[in-house]
Design a protein around this motif. Structure first.
Motif, PDB file in Angstrom:
ATOM      1  N   LYS A  38       0.726  -1.159  -0.015  1.00  0.00           N
ATOM      2  CA  LYS A  38      -0.160   0.229  -0.089  1.00  0.00           C
ATOM      3  C   LYS A  38       1.035   1.221  -0.025  1.00  0.00           C
ATOM      4  CE  LYS A  38      -3.183  -1.253   3.009  1.00  0.00           C
ATOM      5  NZ  LYS A  38      -4.542  -1.248   4.015  1.00  0.00           N
ATOM      6  N   ASN A  39       2.032   1.301   0.679  1.00  0.00           N
ATOM      7  CA  ASN A  39       2.815   2.395   1.014  1.00  0.00           C
ATOM      8  C   ASN A  39       3.512   2.594  -0.495  1.00  0.00           C
ATOM      9  OD1 ASN A  39       4.611   0.362   0.897  1.00  0.00           O
ATOM     10  ND2 ASN A  39       5.672   1.287   2.753  1.00  0.00           N
ATOM     11  N   VAL A  40       3.546   1.828  -1.688  1.00  0.00           N
ATOM     12  CA  VAL A  40       4.575   2.143  -2.874  1.00  0.00           C
ATOM     13  C   VAL A  40       3.213   2.864  -3.821  1.00  0.00           C
ATOM     14  CG1 VAL A  40       5.281   1.133  -4.989  1.00  0.00           C
ATOM     15  CG2 VAL A  40       5.867   0.062  -2.786  1.00  0.00           C
ATOM     16  N   GLU A  41       3.747   4.035  -4.141  1.00  0.00           N
ATOM     17  CA  GLU A  41       2.641   4.676  -5.145  1.00  0.00           C
ATOM     18  C   GLU A  41       2.889   4.410  -6.600  1.00  0.00           C
ATOM     19  OE1 GLU A  41       3.076   8.403  -1.705  1.00  0.00           O
ATOM     20  OE2 GLU A  41       2.709   8.969  -4.046  1.00  0.00           O
ATOM     21  N   ILE A  42       1.624   4.340  -7.255  1.00  0.00           N
ATOM     22  CA  ILE A  42       1.790   3.843  -8.711  1.00  0.00           C
ATOM     23  C   ILE A  42       1.017   4.867  -9.370  1.00  0.00           C
ATOM     24  CG2 ILE A  42       1.144   2.094 -10.155  1.00  0.00           C
ATOM     25  CD1 ILE A  42       1.156   0.166  -7.599  1.00  0.00           C
ATOM     26  N   TYR A  43       1.531   5.397 -10.629  1.00  0.00           N
ATOM     27  CA  TYR A  43       0.985   6.418 -11.246  1.00  0.00           C
ATOM     28  C   TYR A  43       1.156   6.061 -12.848  1.00  0.00           C
ATOM     29  CZ  TYR A  43       0.705   9.005  -6.886  1.00  0.00           C
ATOM     30  OH  TYR A  43       0.439   9.597  -5.465  1.00  0.00           O
ATOM     31  N   ARG A  44       0.364   6.558 -13.661  1.00  0.00           N
ATOM     32  CA  ARG A  44       0.514   6.629 -14.835  1.00  0.00           C
ATOM     33  C   ARG A  44       1.681   7.864 -15.184  1.00  0.00           C
ATOM     34  NH1 ARG A  44      -4.782   5.893 -14.551  1.00  0.00           N
ATOM     35  NH2 ARG A  44      -5.748   4.384 -16.062  1.00  0.00           N
ATOM     36  N   LYS A  45       2.642   7.541 -15.473  1.00  0.00           N
ATOM     37  CA  LYS A  45       3.742   8.419 -15.579  1.00  0.00           C
ATOM     38  C   LYS A  45       3.693   9.757 -16.198  1.00  0.00           C
ATOM     39  CE  LYS A  45       8.727   9.044 -15.374  1.00  0.00           C
ATOM     40  NZ  LYS A  45       9.058  10.394 -16.290  1.00  0.00           N
TER      41      LYS A  45
ATOM     42  N   GLN B 122       0.654  15.766  -0.958  1.00  0.00           N
ATOM     43  CA  GLN B 122      -0.135  16.154  -2.027  1.00  0.00           C
ATOM     44  C   GLN B 122      -0.755  14.986  -2.742  1.00  0.00           C
ATOM     45  OE1 GLN B 122       1.997  18.310  -5.364  1.00  0.00           O
ATOM     46  NE2 GLN B 122      -0.054  18.932  -6.079  1.00  0.00           N
ATOM     47  N   VAL B 123      -1.933  14.688  -3.020  1.00  0.00           N
ATOM     48  CA  VAL B 123      -2.549  13.490  -3.481  1.00  0.00           C
ATOM     49  C   VAL B 123      -2.967  13.635  -4.846  1.00  0.00           C
ATOM     50  CG1 VAL B 123      -4.508  11.794  -3.231  1.00  0.00           C
ATOM     51  CG2 VAL B 123      -3.339  12.759  -1.114  1.00  0.00           C
ATOM     52  N   ILE B 124      -2.299  12.751  -5.773  1.00  0.00           N
ATOM     53  CA  ILE B 124      -2.722  12.749  -7.176  1.00  0.00           C
ATOM     54  C   ILE B 124      -3.988  11.917  -7.175  1.00  0.00           C
ATOM     55  CG2 ILE B 124      -1.992  12.207  -9.467  1.00  0.00           C
ATOM     56  CD1 ILE B 124       0.785  12.716  -8.680  1.00  0.00           C
ATOM     57  N   LEU B 125      -5.081  12.591  -7.708  1.00  0.00           N
ATOM     58  CA  LEU B 125      -6.264  11.562  -7.848  1.00  0.00           C
ATOM     59  C   LEU B 125      -6.460  10.707  -9.194  1.00  0.00           C
ATOM     60  CD1 LEU B 125      -8.914  14.452  -6.843  1.00  0.00           C
ATOM     61  CD2 LEU B 125      -7.785  12.804  -5.496  1.00  0.00           C
ATOM     62  N   HIS B 126      -6.898   9.711  -8.967  1.00  0.00           N
ATOM     63  CA  HIS B 126      -6.823   8.849 -10.158  1.00  0.00           C
ATOM     64  C   HIS B 126      -7.973   9.123 -10.972  1.00  0.00           C
ATOM     65  CE1 HIS B 126      -3.536   6.465  -9.246  1.00  0.00           C
ATOM     66  NE2 HIS B 126      -3.875   6.488  -7.791  1.00  0.00           N
ATOM     67  N   THR B 127      -9.008  10.016 -10.709  1.00  0.00           N
ATOM     68  CA  THR B 127     -10.167  10.154 -11.537  1.00  0.00           C
ATOM     69  C   THR B 127      -9.723  11.025 -12.569  1.00  0.00           C
ATOM     70  OG1 THR B 127     -12.226  11.342 -11.550  1.00  0.00           O
ATOM     71  CG2 THR B 127     -10.514  12.184 -10.002  1.00  0.00           C
ATOM     72  N   PHE B 128     -10.621  10.875 -13.723  1.00  0.00           N
ATOM     73  CA  PHE B 128     -10.517  11.709 -15.059  1.00  0.00           C
ATOM     74  C   PHE B 128     -11.320  13.102 -15.052  1.00  0.00           C
ATOM     75  CE2 PHE B 128      -7.401   9.335 -16.860  1.00  0.00           C
ATOM     76  CZ  PHE B 128      -7.825   7.788 -16.799  1.00  0.00           C
ATOM     77  N   ASP B 129     -12.007  13.254 -13.665  1.00  0.00           N
ATOM     78  CA  ASP B 129     -12.734  14.143 -13.595  1.00  0.00           C
ATOM     79  C   ASP B 129     -12.239  15.804 -13.477  1.00  0.00           C
ATOM     80  OD1 ASP B 129     -15.157  12.529 -11.462  1.00  0.00           O
ATOM     81  OD2 ASP B 129     -14.845  12.556 -13.600  1.00  0.00           O
TER      82      ASP B 129
END
Lengths: 75, 142
Positions: A38-45, B122-129
């Motif tokens: 859970k503590n590993v953050e995953i994002y579209r780069k 700073q939280v990156i939201l996963h929503t496309f809204d």
């Protein structure tokens, strides 16, 4: 960069806690499943890069705001 | 503790926010403080405690976007040790433009603060809204 070729359903293990599975692939789109703590953050780069670049812009000069504030204070 | 700031000279600060993972683009900046910028409380400065020249302008997004709404993922709730929704404070980082009327808010990545323990992220939201540039002075069409 390590490049591996995988088929649908195959998995890659990264370190002790992360696994990446090819869930499906069609044309040039690949569905990738990621198992990670859970503590590993995953994002579209590209999203992460956009946030980074926006933050860098936002940290710059705000003279327009200071001008706006001194105008409203005069009113 | 005295710190140097970008817009307020040298000030005395007693309360700091801890960004354990820094913020995107500034991974080593983990200590910030909030300084009011305008008398009406609309604009606040997020000032780095370690780098005097680093500061962001924040505003509560609800000042400009009454419908703004999102879910915090469990991982964020855990990371900030959030116990109640009432302890959550939300800010948007503004990208100030010239003229000021073109200023935008980053609604895609809100700054979330746990007011009980001063942990922030700073939280990156996963929503496309929501996107990174929402003009704050335009009404949303729809």
């Amino acid at each position: 960069m390590l490049v591996l070729t995988r088929k649908n359903g195959e998995t890659i293990k990264i370190g002790d806690d992360i696994e990446i599975t090819i869930v499906a692939s069609k044309n040039d789109q690949v569905k990738i499943g990621i198992k990670a703590p859970k503590n590993v953050e995953i994002y579209r780069k590209e999203i992460y890069d956009m946030i980074t670049s926006e933050n860098q812009q936002a940290s710059k000069d705000i003279s327009a705001l200071l001008k706006f504030m001194s105008k409203s204070e005069k009113n | 503790m005295k710190i140097q700031t970008k817009y307020h000279g040298e000030i005395e600060v007693t309360e700091f926010l801890q960004f354990e993972k820094g913020i995107p683009g500034f991974p080593d900046e983990k200590k910030f403080t909030l300084i009011p910028l305008s008398d009406d409380g609309v604009f606040t400065v997020l000032q780095s405690a370690e780098t005097p020249q680093l500061a962001f302008i924040l505003s509560s997004p609800f000042n400009f976007f009454k419908e703004y709404d999102f879910q915090l993922e469990d991982s964020v709730v855990e990371e900030l040790n959030l116990e109640s929704e009432e302890d959550v404070v939300v800010y948007s980082i503004l990208t100030v433009q010239d003229p000021f009327e073109k200023t935008t808010a980053n609604l895609q990545a809100p700054v979330i603060i746990n007011s009980k323990n001063s942990k922030a992220k700073q939280v990156i939201l996963h929503t496309f809204d929501y996107k990174t540039k929402h003009p704050i002075f335009e009404k949303v069409k729809g």
